[in-house]
Design an enzyme around this catalytic site. Structure first.
Site, PDB file in Angstrom:
ATOM      1  N   GLY A 190      -7.209  -0.116  -4.263  1.00 27.69           N
ATOM      2  CA  GLY A 190      -5.899  -0.657  -3.884  1.00 27.69           C
ATOM      3  C   GLY A 190      -6.049  -1.939  -3.071  1.00 27.69           C
ATOM      4  O   GLY A 190      -5.356  -2.930  -3.306  1.00 27.69           O
ATOM      5  N   HIS A 191      -6.997  -1.930  -2.123  1.00 23.88           N
ATOM      6  CA  HIS A 191      -7.225  -3.140  -1.320  1.00 23.88           C
ATOM      7  C   HIS A 191      -7.719  -4.284  -2.207  1.00 23.88           C
ATOM      8  O   HIS A 191      -7.326  -5.432  -2.036  1.00 23.88           O
ATOM      9  CB  HIS A 191      -8.279  -2.875  -0.236  1.00 23.88           C
ATOM     10  CG  HIS A 191      -7.847  -1.908   0.817  1.00 23.88           C
ATOM     11  ND1 HIS A 191      -8.393  -0.659   0.945  1.00 23.88           N
ATOM     12  CD2 HIS A 191      -6.923  -2.014   1.801  1.00 23.88           C
ATOM     13  CE1 HIS A 191      -7.835  -0.034   1.967  1.00 23.88           C
ATOM     14  NE2 HIS A 191      -6.943  -0.831   2.510  1.00 23.88           N
TER      15      HIS A 191
ATOM     16  N   ARG B 262      -7.083   7.185   4.015  1.00 20.60           N
ATOM     17  CA  ARG B 262      -7.012   8.526   4.618  1.00 20.60           C
ATOM     18  C   ARG B 262      -7.243   9.640   3.592  1.00 20.60           C
ATOM     19  O   ARG B 262      -7.389  10.797   3.986  1.00 20.60           O
ATOM     20  CB  ARG B 262      -5.664   8.724   5.309  1.00 20.60           C
ATOM     21  CG  ARG B 262      -5.546   7.940   6.619  1.00 20.60           C
ATOM     22  CD  ARG B 262      -4.288   8.335   7.380  1.00 20.60           C
ATOM     23  NE  ARG B 262      -4.290   7.818   8.729  1.00 20.60           N
ATOM     24  CZ  ARG B 262      -3.638   6.712   9.113  1.00 20.60           C
ATOM     25  NH1 ARG B 262      -2.948   6.013   8.245  1.00 20.60           N
ATOM     26  NH2 ARG B 262      -3.683   6.326  10.380  1.00 20.60           N
TER      27      ARG B 262
END
Ligand code: PAF
Length: 290
Positions: free
Chosen positions: A36-37, A188
């Site tokens: 995602g990053h 997370r």
């Protein structure tokens, strides 16, 4: 790829890139990177940024008492290898004392859109986010900054701050990147062990249930949100904190007939708090929160 560890070093890099006439893209992160990053880096490049800087800083001011600041996952070497491979030009990794030196006493507070949802569950969280993002903006002097749409309320807070404080930075939201089974990618997720990892699918399952209803013609916001909540609640390991329908642009609460709605959900799966959202319908052209 240059490594910059102080605000002065970050500013010097930004000044040099601006002097060369480069368009600077900024990708703020707290590290422990995932796909995602990396998609945020691609979005910055696609937005025409010739110089892309990422930041890695686990920001203490956005964690509440009893939250996971200390145990937040960190792996600087792995993150740097991933950013290098993604073609990032500079990484800003300040220490806590660089960002908040002795005597620091200035905070940025965005009011309206910070209230409710995660703002209700995590008092002070968005004050910490707005403060650190303002500091990152002032050091990195970007033309464009990219944030993930998974943190939908955070994106709205940053858009409001950028507009209200006249930063003159284009804020770009990047689509949520999901695991194969639908779980939204998040640093997370590493906390999710065994059955909790399987159970965590319930958030996206609820949102996809609402999407199926919307695609079949359902337009009542409460019915759509109710379906998402119910599906998530079928998972015994999950405790829903909120499921709400909001205007996709302003994030004001919606009820009754809608043409477009963002459904946001937060739930604890075992000890891990997860968030996810989906936007159903088209945003009205010309409407822009920033
Ligand atoms: O989304 C995050 O990773 C953080 O909240 C951010 C925007 C980098 C600020 O610390």
């Amino acid at each position: 790829m240059e490594l910059l560890r102080t605000p002065a070093a970050m500013r010097a890099w930004a000044d040099a890139r601006r002097a060369e006439g480069a368009r600077i893209g900024l990708v703020p992160t707290m590290g422990y990177l995932h796909e995602g990053h990396l998609s945020l880096v691609s979005v910055a490049k696609d937005a025409g940024c010739e110089a892309v800087a990422a930041t890695i800083f686990v920001n203490p001011t956005q964690f509440g008492v009893g939250e996971d600041f200390e145990k937040y996952p960190r792996d600087e070497a792995r993150d740097l290898a991933m950013l290098d491979a993604a073609g990032v030009d500079a990484v800003y990794l300040p220490g806590v004392k660089d960002m908040y030196p002795e005597g620091h006493q200035t905070f940025v507070e965005v009011t309206g859109v910070s209230r409710g949802l995660c703002g209700a569950a995590r008092p002070g969280h968005f004050r910490g986010v707005a403060t650190v993002v303002a500091k990152l903006f002032l050091a990195a002097k970007p033309h464009v900054a990219v944030f993930g749409e998974k943190d939908c309320q955070q994106l709205a807070v940053i858009r409001a701050m950028t507009r209200d404080l006249d930063f003159g930075i284009e804020i770009v939201g990047a689509p949520i990147v999901r695991e194969g089974d639908g779980l939204a990618m998040s640093s997370r997720n590493v906390y999710l062990k065994g059955e909790d990892r399987i159970a965590a699918r319930c958030l996206s399952r609820g949102l996809f249930r609402a999407k199926a209803l919307f695609d079949a013609g359902e337009r009542d916001a409460d019915t759509l949100v109710g379906a998402a909540r119910k599906e998530t609640e079928t998972e015994p390991r999950a405790k829903v904190e909120y499921a709400e329908g909001r205007d996709p642009v302003t994030l004001t609460p919606l009820s009754g007939r809608v043409d477009a709605v963002t459904i946001l959900v937060a739930a604890k799966v075992g000890p891990t708090r997860l968030i996810d959202n989906i936007t159903l319908g088209k945003m009205i052209p010309g409407r822009d929160a920033s």
